[in-house]
Design a protein around this motif. Structure first.
Motif: not given
Length: 71
Positions: A1-28
Motif C-alpha cells: 500500500m502506498t503512503r504519502t511522504y514528504a522529501i525536503t531539499v536544501r538549495g545552495k542558498s540554504g533555502a528548504e523546499y518540501s515536496f509530497n509524493f506517494k511511495g512504497q514503505p519498503e523503499h524508505l
C-alpha cells in the motif's frame, strides 16, 4: 500500500523546499541510507479548516478513514 511522504531539499542558498509524493514503505530504508530527508505525512489539513479551529476533528476523520481503508 502506498503512503504519502514528504522529501525536503536544501538549495545552495540554504533555502528548504518540501515536496509530497506517494511511495512504497519498503523503499524508505534505501532512500534514508542514500541520505534523503524523508518524513511520512499522516494528516494534511487545509488552511480554511485550521483557521476555523477544525484541526482535531479533521485529523480524526482522516485517521478513521485511513483505518477503515485497511480492509
Amino acid at each position: 500500500m502506498t503512503r504519502t511522504y514528504a522529501i525536503t531539499v536544501r538549495g545552495k542558498s540554504g533555502a528548504e523546499y518540501s515536496f509530497n509524493f506517494k511511495g512504497q514503505p519498503e523503499h524508505l530504508e534505501g532512500w534514508l541510507q542514500e541520505g534523503f530527508e524523508i518524513n511520512e505525512l499522516l494528516n494534511s489539513i487545509p488552511v480554511w479548516a485550521q483557521q476555523m479551529g477544525l484541526t482535531r476533528p479533521w485529523c480524526a476523520v482522516q485517521d478513521a478513514w485511513n483505518w477503515i481503508r485497511l480492509w
